[in-house]
Scaffold this motif. Structure first.
Motif, PDB file in Angstrom:
ATOM      1  N   ILE A   1      21.723  18.793 -32.159  1.00 18.13           N
ATOM      2  CA  ILE A   1      20.689  19.824 -32.158  1.00 18.13           C
ATOM      3  C   ILE A   1      21.142  20.933 -33.109  1.00 18.13           C
ATOM      4  O   ILE A   1      22.282  21.390 -33.042  1.00 18.13           O
ATOM      5  CB  ILE A   1      20.478  20.406 -30.743  1.00 18.13           C
ATOM      6  N   TYR A   2      20.233  21.364 -33.979  1.00 22.78           N
ATOM      7  CA  TYR A   2      20.523  22.393 -34.978  1.00 22.78           C
ATOM      8  C   TYR A   2      19.600  23.591 -34.808  1.00 22.78           C
ATOM      9  O   TYR A   2      18.543  23.496 -34.192  1.00 22.78           O
ATOM     10  CB  TYR A   2      20.329  21.833 -36.392  1.00 22.78           C
ATOM     11  N   HIS A   3      20.013  24.715 -35.416  1.00 22.82           N
ATOM     12  CA  HIS A   3      19.192  25.926 -35.428  1.00 22.82           C
ATOM     13  C   HIS A   3      19.453  26.660 -36.747  1.00 22.82           C
ATOM     14  O   HIS A   3      20.561  26.620 -37.284  1.00 22.82           O
ATOM     15  CB  HIS A   3      19.549  26.840 -34.246  1.00 22.82           C
TER      16      HIS A   3
ATOM     17  N   VAL B   1      24.205  23.271 -32.794  1.00 23.48           N
ATOM     18  CA  VAL B   1      24.125  24.027 -31.549  1.00 23.48           C
ATOM     19  C   VAL B   1      24.783  23.267 -30.414  1.00 23.48           C
ATOM     20  O   VAL B   1      25.625  23.800 -29.698  1.00 23.48           O
ATOM     21  CB  VAL B   1      22.649  24.348 -31.187  1.00 23.48           C
ATOM     22  N   ARG B   2      24.385  22.009 -30.251  1.00 24.13           N
ATOM     23  CA  ARG B   2      24.928  21.190 -29.166  1.00 24.13           C
ATOM     24  C   ARG B   2      24.506  19.747 -29.397  1.00 24.13           C
ATOM     25  O   ARG B   2      23.688  19.456 -30.251  1.00 24.13           O
ATOM     26  CB  ARG B   2      24.407  21.665 -27.817  1.00 24.13           C
ATOM     27  N   GLU B   3      25.065  18.871 -28.594  1.00 21.73           N
ATOM     28  CA  GLU B   3      24.647  17.482 -28.614  1.00 21.73           C
ATOM     29  C   GLU B   3      23.869  17.215 -27.336  1.00 21.73           C
ATOM     30  O   GLU B   3      24.266  17.638 -26.258  1.00 21.73           O
ATOM     31  CB  GLU B   3      25.863  16.558 -28.712  1.00 21.73           C
TER      32      GLU B   3
ATOM     33  N   ARG C   1      13.552  27.024 -36.751  1.00 27.64           N
ATOM     34  CA  ARG C   1      13.443  28.332 -36.124  1.00 27.64           C
ATOM     35  C   ARG C   1      13.543  28.170 -34.613  1.00 27.64           C
ATOM     36  O   ARG C   1      13.735  29.129 -33.886  1.00 27.64           O
ATOM     37  CB  ARG C   1      12.150  29.034 -36.541  1.00 27.64           C
ATOM     38  N   GLU C   2      13.407  26.921 -34.161  1.00 23.79           N
ATOM     39  CA  GLU C   2      13.691  26.585 -32.762  1.00 23.79           C
ATOM     40  C   GLU C   2      14.704  25.437 -32.780  1.00 23.79           C
ATOM     41  O   GLU C   2      14.792  24.691 -33.758  1.00 23.79           O
ATOM     42  CB  GLU C   2      12.416  26.183 -32.016  1.00 23.79           C
ATOM     43  N   ASP C   3      15.493  25.307 -31.724  1.00 20.45           N
ATOM     44  CA  ASP C   3      16.486  24.242 -31.645  1.00 20.45           C
ATOM     45  C   ASP C   3      15.798  22.881 -31.751  1.00 20.45           C
ATOM     46  O   ASP C   3      14.799  22.642 -31.080  1.00 20.45           O
ATOM     47  CB  ASP C   3      17.245  24.300 -30.318  1.00 20.45           C
ATOM     48  N   MET C   4      16.352  22.003 -32.599  1.00 22.16           N
ATOM     49  CA  MET C   4      15.713  20.707 -32.804  1.00 22.16           C
ATOM     50  C   MET C   4      16.713  19.714 -33.383  1.00 22.16           C
ATOM     51  O   MET C   4      17.652  20.101 -34.068  1.00 22.16           O
ATOM     52  CB  MET C   4      14.533  20.899 -33.765  1.00 22.16           C
TER      53      MET C   4
END
Length: 105
Positions: A75-77, A67-69, A24-27
């Motif tokens: 990083i996933y969301h 999401v990004r590296e 639920r948060e970027d991680m």
């Protein structure tokens, strides 16, 4: 929601549940492992193979998105579909809890 997704993810494994809950948060994967250990007082420990296999499957199924590296860490969301699946599972768990309370008092 696609019937296949519902069939595959509900009821949900603990691994899938905690991944979606954390995202639920970027991680990144290792961050998820650490957060799950903390949330569960080390009662649930996600192995790297299980974690990254689950992340790959969930990304393919559209429950999470890259999401990004950041420093070579992906990083996933959680996606909207992932939120829907998580909400279904939370309702199921709450129902189970209510049933236990009714039966055991």
């Amino acid at each position: 929601m696609d019937a296949h997704i519902k069939k595959v993810y509900v009821p949900m494994t603990e691994t899938s549940f905690y991944i979606l809950l954390c995202l639920r948060e970027d991680m990144h994967g290792y961050g998820i492992v650490q957060k799950v250990e903390k949330l569960t007082d080390k009662n649930v420990i996600l192995s790297p193979g299980t974690m990254y296999g689950s992340l790959g499957k969930m990304e393919k199924d559209g429950l999470i998105r890259f999401v990004r590296e950041d420093e070579k860490r992906k990083i996933y969301h959680i996606t909207e579909l992932g939120q829907e699946v998580l909400a279904l599972e939370i309702r199921r768990i709450k129902r189970l809890y209510r049933n236990v309370e009714e039966v055991l008092g």
